[in-house]
Design an enzyme around this catalytic site. Structure first.
Site, PDB file in Angstrom:
ATOM      1  N   LYS A 180      -6.583   2.160  -2.796  1.00 28.43           N
ATOM      2  CA  LYS A 180      -6.294   1.415  -1.560  1.00 28.43           C
ATOM      3  C   LYS A 180      -6.296   2.351  -0.351  1.00 28.43           C
ATOM      4  CE  LYS A 180      -4.892  -1.481   1.449  1.00 28.43           C
ATOM      5  NZ  LYS A 180      -5.766  -2.488   2.031  1.00 28.43           N
ATOM      6  N   SER A 204       0.873  -1.183   0.000  1.00 26.37           N
ATOM      7  CA  SER A 204       0.000   0.000   0.000  1.00 26.37           C
ATOM      8  C   SER A 204       0.906   1.228   0.000  1.00 26.37           C
ATOM      9  CB  SER A 204      -0.908   0.002   1.237  1.00 26.37           C
ATOM     10  OG  SER A 204      -1.639  -1.190   1.319  1.00 26.37           O
ATOM     11  N   LYS A 259      -0.177   4.951   8.518  1.00 26.91           N
ATOM     12  CA  LYS A 259       0.506   5.320   7.262  1.00 26.91           C
ATOM     13  C   LYS A 259      -0.506   5.465   6.123  1.00 26.91           C
ATOM     14  CE  LYS A 259       1.555   1.967   4.889  1.00 26.91           C
ATOM     15  NZ  LYS A 259       1.042   1.097   3.834  1.00 26.91           N
TER      16      LYS A 259
END
Ligand code: NAD
Length: 315
Positions: free
Chosen positions: A178, A103, A247
């Protein structure tokens, strides 16, 4: 050039919680894997359990490979192993393909793709959703960005790991999608956690709250697949770390900035998950955010007090 795709030999970099079950699917499907993880014990354990070959370096893995899959924490790690000394760009031959299933941040992915293209190496972004359980049974979803012709050549590889292969458009759109998926997922988990704790304080049973949410309009993936399994049971073992979720939310907030879209809740969500990472530590499971909210000391309480002070109200 097309006739050797997909090749029987693949490079696979990153044997963490997701990389291991994804690589195991590829081995079961008959691919010969060359593996690398900066933690050498992970590739040794994988080779002992599943076969495949451990590579001593990124350079060794890349030489002779036509397709390399990366499953690393973030785009920064992908750029390091690609552009760094003895990295992929120096050792892959023209016509090779890198599939970044991590990702990563979409803006960085587009920049990396442009550098690779100058060296005649194609980049495809194919991050996944579904977690460790669905990585094991090959039923992940993947959202795939990049050149259509390149994607169709590597599609059989993706279908070994993913049941749902969604083409999202040009390079970077998979990574953007994503981050947006995890934004919605993280927001859903956080608000359901708050609802659970409020309900408990008012005298409702936690099991009952989850059962009712799951039969009502408040249900989401977290209420269905995380609350009883990892939160009420206190196992906190989903296999997806708090640091990686925080993140993803930073990536989503940066994407909001890059597009200029007003998104106050996105920013708040990123801030809350970042605070949670700071307070609990990034290696905790992401389902452990309830520990921060239990006991009434919430990540947002400092902000609420600040807001009241600014408005001249008492706390
Ligand atoms: P992880 O932290 O368990 O594994 C990452 C692996 O990469 C580790 O084994 C680490 O040693 C290795 N690594 C890091 N830097 C490296 C480098 N420079 N060179 C070689 N190896 C390096 O992470 P994970 O949970 O497997 O997630 C991988 C990616 O997939 C992340 O981007 C994450 O956000 C995403 N993701 C995770 C899940 C999940 O449920 N865990 C689900 C979907 C997507």
């Amino acid at each position: 050039m097309m006739d050797f795709f997909p090749p029987s030999r693949l490079g696979f970099i990153g044997l963490g919680n997701m990389g291991r079950p994804m690589a195991a699917r590829l081995v079961s499907a008959g691919y010969e894997l060359q593996l690398f993880d900066k933690d050498a014990s992970l590739s040794e354990a994988f080779v002992a359990a599943h076969g495949a070959t451990g590579a001593s370096s990124i350079a060794t893995l890349a030489r002779g490979a036509k397709v390399v899959i990366t499953m690393l924490p973030d785009g920064k790690a992908v750029r390091e192993i690609t552009l760094g000394r003895d990295g992929l760009i120096e050792n892959l031959s023209p016509g090779s393909v890198i599939i970044d299933m991590s990702s990563s941040d979409p803006v960085g992915t587009r920049e990396l793709g442009a550098v690779l293209l100058r060296n005649k190496i194609a980049l495809v972004d194919a991050p996944v959703s579904g977690g460790v359980a669905r990585a094991r049974d090959g039923s992940l979803s993947t959202m795939v960005g990049g050149d259509d012709a390149v994607i169709s050549r590597v599609r059989p590889i993706l279908e070994t790991m993913a049941k749902h292969v969604f083409l999202t458009g040009p390079l970077g759109t998979g990574h953007a999608m994503k981050a947006l998926n995890n934004l919605v997922s993280a927001g859903g988990l956080w608000i359901a956690t708050e609802a659970l704790l409020i309900g408990e304080r008012f005298g409702l049973s936690s099991e009952r709250i989850v059962d009712i949410l799951n039969a009502s309009t408040g249900r989401n993936n977290s209420t269905e697949n995380k609350f009883k399994q990892h939160i009420l049971s206190k196992s906190f073992a989903s296999g997806f770390s708090l640091g990686l979720m925080a993140k993803d939310l930073r990536v989503a907030a940066d994407l909001a900035t890059a597009t200029g879209q007003a998104s106050p809740l996105t920013r708040l969500c990123a801030e809350l998950w970042n605070e949670a990472e700071g307070k609990l530590g990034g290696s905790q499971d992401h389902t452990a955010i309830i520990k921060l909210l239990e006991g009434g000391a919430t990540a947002g309480s400092a902000r609420q007090s600040r807001g009241k002070a600014e408005r001249g109200e008492k706390s």
